[in-house]
Design a protein around this motif. Structure first.
Motif, short mmCIF file in Angstrom:
data_model
loop_
_atom_site.label_atom_id
_atom_site.label_comp_id
_atom_site.label_asym_id
_atom_site.label_seq_id
_atom_site.Cartn_x
_atom_site.Cartn_y
_atom_site.Cartn_z
N PRO A 269 -3.61 -1.55 -36.83
CA PRO A 269 -4.37 -2.06 -37.98
C PRO A 269 -3.77 -3.36 -38.48
N PRO A 270 -4.61 -4.32 -38.88
CA PRO A 270 -4.11 -5.64 -39.26
C PRO A 270 -3.16 -5.62 -40.45
N ILE A 271 -3.35 -4.68 -41.37
CA ILE A 271 -2.34 -4.41 -42.40
C ILE A 271 -1.67 -3.10 -42.00
N ALA A 272 -0.41 -3.20 -41.58
CA ALA A 272 0.27 -2.03 -41.01
C ALA A 272 0.91 -1.16 -42.09
N ASN A 273 1.56 -1.79 -43.07
CA ASN A 273 2.28 -1.06 -44.11
C ASN A 273 2.05 -1.76 -45.45
N TYR A 274 1.45 -1.02 -46.39
CA TYR A 274 1.18 -1.65 -47.70
C TYR A 274 0.70 -0.57 -48.65
N SER A 275 -0.04 -0.99 -49.68
CA SER A 275 -0.67 -0.05 -50.61
C SER A 275 0.35 0.87 -51.27
N ALA A 276 1.33 0.26 -51.94
CA ALA A 276 2.42 1.03 -52.54
C ALA A 276 2.00 1.70 -53.84
N SER A 277 2.57 2.85 -54.08
CA SER A 277 2.44 3.52 -55.38
C SER A 277 3.85 3.79 -55.91
N TYR A 278 3.91 4.15 -57.19
CA TYR A 278 5.21 4.26 -57.87
C TYR A 278 5.20 5.50 -58.75
N LEU A 296 6.52 3.82 -52.91
CA LEU A 296 6.09 4.76 -51.88
C LEU A 296 4.99 4.04 -51.11
N VAL A 297 5.33 3.55 -49.93
CA VAL A 297 4.47 2.64 -49.19
C VAL A 297 3.70 3.40 -48.12
N MET A 298 2.41 3.08 -47.97
CA MET A 298 1.60 3.69 -46.94
C MET A 298 1.79 2.96 -45.62
N SER A 299 2.14 3.69 -44.56
CA SER A 299 2.13 3.11 -43.22
C SER A 299 0.81 3.51 -42.56
N PHE A 300 -0.17 2.63 -42.68
CA PHE A 300 -1.46 2.90 -42.06
C PHE A 300 -1.31 3.01 -40.54
N ALA A 301 -0.43 2.19 -39.98
CA ALA A 301 -0.21 2.22 -38.53
C ALA A 301 0.41 3.53 -38.09
N ALA A 302 1.46 3.98 -38.79
CA ALA A 302 2.12 5.22 -38.40
C ALA A 302 1.23 6.42 -38.66
N ALA A 303 0.55 6.45 -39.81
CA ALA A 303 -0.30 7.60 -40.14
C ALA A 303 -1.46 7.72 -39.15
N ASN A 304 -2.05 6.60 -38.77
CA ASN A 304 -3.15 6.63 -37.80
C ASN A 304 -2.70 7.19 -36.45
N ASN A 305 -1.43 7.00 -36.14
CA ASN A 305 -0.91 7.46 -34.85
C ASN A 305 -0.02 8.68 -34.99
N ASP A 306 -0.23 9.43 -36.05
CA ASP A 306 0.47 10.69 -36.27
C ASP A 306 0.19 11.61 -35.08
N PRO A 307 1.23 12.20 -34.48
CA PRO A 307 1.02 13.09 -33.32
C PRO A 307 0.06 14.24 -33.60
N ALA A 319 -12.31 7.67 -38.84
CA ALA A 319 -11.54 8.38 -39.87
C ALA A 319 -10.15 7.79 -40.02
N HIS A 320 -9.90 6.63 -39.43
CA HIS A 320 -8.60 5.98 -39.57
C HIS A 320 -8.40 5.53 -41.02
N LEU A 321 -7.18 5.11 -41.32
CA LEU A 321 -6.83 4.69 -42.68
C LEU A 321 -6.67 3.18 -42.79
N ALA A 322 -7.17 2.44 -41.82
CA ALA A 322 -6.98 0.98 -41.85
C ALA A 322 -7.60 0.35 -43.09
N TRP A 323 -8.66 0.97 -43.62
CA TRP A 323 -9.29 0.45 -44.85
C TRP A 323 -8.76 1.15 -46.10
N GLY A 324 -7.75 1.99 -45.95
CA GLY A 324 -7.29 2.78 -47.08
C GLY A 324 -8.17 4.01 -47.26
N ALA A 325 -8.04 4.64 -48.43
CA ALA A 325 -8.84 5.82 -48.75
C ALA A 325 -8.76 6.02 -50.26
N GLY A 326 -9.66 6.86 -50.78
CA GLY A 326 -9.63 7.14 -52.20
C GLY A 326 -10.16 5.99 -53.03
#
Length: 441
Positions: A269-278, A296-307, A319-326
């Motif tokens: 995903p073009p944004i690999a890690n972002y969308s932090a919460s606190y 607490l940073v979202m790794s869209f790349a790692a989550a999308n490739n969760d085993p 259903a990937h998270l490249a666009w975020g969610a919620g």
């Protein structure tokens, strides 16, 4: 583990694999001396993204502890925009963004992307070789944003220069200042002379955004629409030219392009890690004690490739998270995907025998924790003489989508009538943006 440096840039998947040993949440450094927790599990990421009450977006308490020259601060510092707001403030900001974007007619957008793509391809097609990153993938979203923002070319150059510096974390404080100053000049221009463009629509919205709020929403939209968009285009082309699953079907229509984009959005995903919460207070989550106010940073790349997702069919699966969610999911998904798919299709149609000029393993990735971005994308192809189109927009561009009249409803007037088109000589200037600036990067 560090999310920066050449080793991480070259093979982030190896880092994510090690981090999964900690579970769905793992400790990382975003930059030297900047700790955070990274969400690498798909289900955990969804839970965080869908629960802003537990995981709010406001970074001010964390920001107060960071030195002014912290390299990730320009990307993560508080700005009065929808990304860093929750609750009523987020709803107000989000309405201004989504309503303004909704006024962009998708058919007109497609036409404009096609025209832009043809113009750019005509510049390098006779040479038989090109750096598609600098000469195409970067310029398509830049020229589109210049148009959507009604932005003079000299301001557009400064805006994208500042945004790129922030992503790369190379003198980010200077880059942030450059970006802010250029955007303030654009806002002042639109206050004096509003037009049929996103900044003018946002200023006229019932949410009544102030100049500072408009500034930071325009920065947000540009940050999400130029740097990630160029990465989506470039990574899609890379995949189509290097993966045997696609290489044999490039002449078969748009389906391979759409499938390639799905693959990129899942794997790179073009944004690999972002969308932090606190977290508001120390919080137990996924077996980890999360310190209050620490990112607490979202790794869209790692989550999308969760085993745990390994057995899922990905072709056509979005259903990937490249666009975020919620509530904070990307409001411009449709526009972004359309721009990328049209840009890639036009390139493949115009240069059907295009191929990578180096082995795919030799391509170099830019450093930084946030994006998945190439430094260059060199290709070769049979030289083609493409007729040069006039350097002006193809007639009037109806960015505002008027509601279709019906027998039961009267046509309604738009709140901002379309201004008469300026003479072609005035419109010609923005298409002449000098590509040499990008080629020197």
């Amino acid at each position: 583990m560090p999310l920066y440096g050449p080793e991480f840039a070259a093979d982030p998947a190896a880092t994510y694999q090690v981090l999964r040993q900690y579970g769905p949440v793992a400790p990382v450094e975003l930059a030297p001396g900047v700790p955070a927790n990274l969400v690498v599990g798909y289900d955990a990421a969804l839970e965080v993204l869908r629960n802003p009450n537990t995981f709010p977006r406001n970074p001010l308490r964390w920001q107060e502890k960071m030195p002014p020259d912290c390299p990730v601060l320009p990307m993560m510092m508080y700005r009065p925009n929808a990304l860093f707001a929750d609750g009523a403030a987020h709803a107000r900001y989000r309405a201004a963004v989504t309503d303004s974007l909704a006024r962009v007619d998708l058919n007109a957008l497609r036409t404009q992307v096609e025209f832009t793509a043809d113009l750019l391809i005509a510049r390098f097609a006779p040479r038989g070789e090109a750096n598609l990153l600098a000469e195409y993938a970067m310029l398509v979203p830049l020229m589109m944003f210049n148009h959507l923002y009604g932005c003079p070319p000299e301001l557009g150059e400064r805006l994208v220069s500042g945004m790129s510096g922030i992503f790369d974390m190379i003198d980010p404080e200077k880059a942030n200042a450059e970006l802010t100053q250029a955007m303030l000049e654009l806002i002042a221009l639109k206050r004096r002379k509003p037009g049929q463009d996103v900044p003018s629509w946002m200023m006229a919205h019932p949410a009544q955004l102030g100049d500072e709020e408009v500034l930071h929403h325009l920065i947000l939209l540009m940050g999400a629409g130029t740097e990630p968009e160029q990465n989506l285009i470039a990574n899609g082309i890379r995949l189509l030219l290097s993966d045997e699953r696609f290489a044999g079907d490039l002449s078969g229509g748009s389906l391979p392009v759409e499938e390639a984009l799905d693959e990129v959005l899942w794997t790179d995903p073009p944004i690999a890690n972002y969308s932090a919460s606190y977290p508001v207070e120390d919080t137990d989550f996924a077996g980890v004690r999360l310190p209050a106010a620490e990112p607490l940073v979202m790794s869209f790349a790692a989550a999308n490739n969760d085993p745990v997702l390994a057995n899922q069919q990905r072709s056509g699966n979005r259903a990937h998270l490249a666009w975020g969610a919620g509530p904070h999911s990307c409001p411009a998904q449709q526009q972004a995907r359309l721009m990328a798919s049209v840009a890639i299709e036009k390139l493949l149609d115009g240069l059907p025998d295009m191929r990578l000029a180096v082995a795919v393993e030799e391509l170099v990735w830019r450093p930084g924790p946030f994006h998945r971005a190439l430094t260059a994308l060199p290709v070769r192809f049979t030289p083609v003489n493409v007729p040069v189109q006039p350097d002006e927009t193809p007639g009037e561009t109806p960015w505002t989508a008027a509601p279709a009249p019906s027998y039961s409803t009267r046509p309604v007037e738009t709140s901002m009538p379309k201004q008469p088109s300026s003479p072609s000589a005035a419109r010609r200037r923005w298409w002449n943006f000098p590509a040499k600036w990008w080629r020197g990067r």
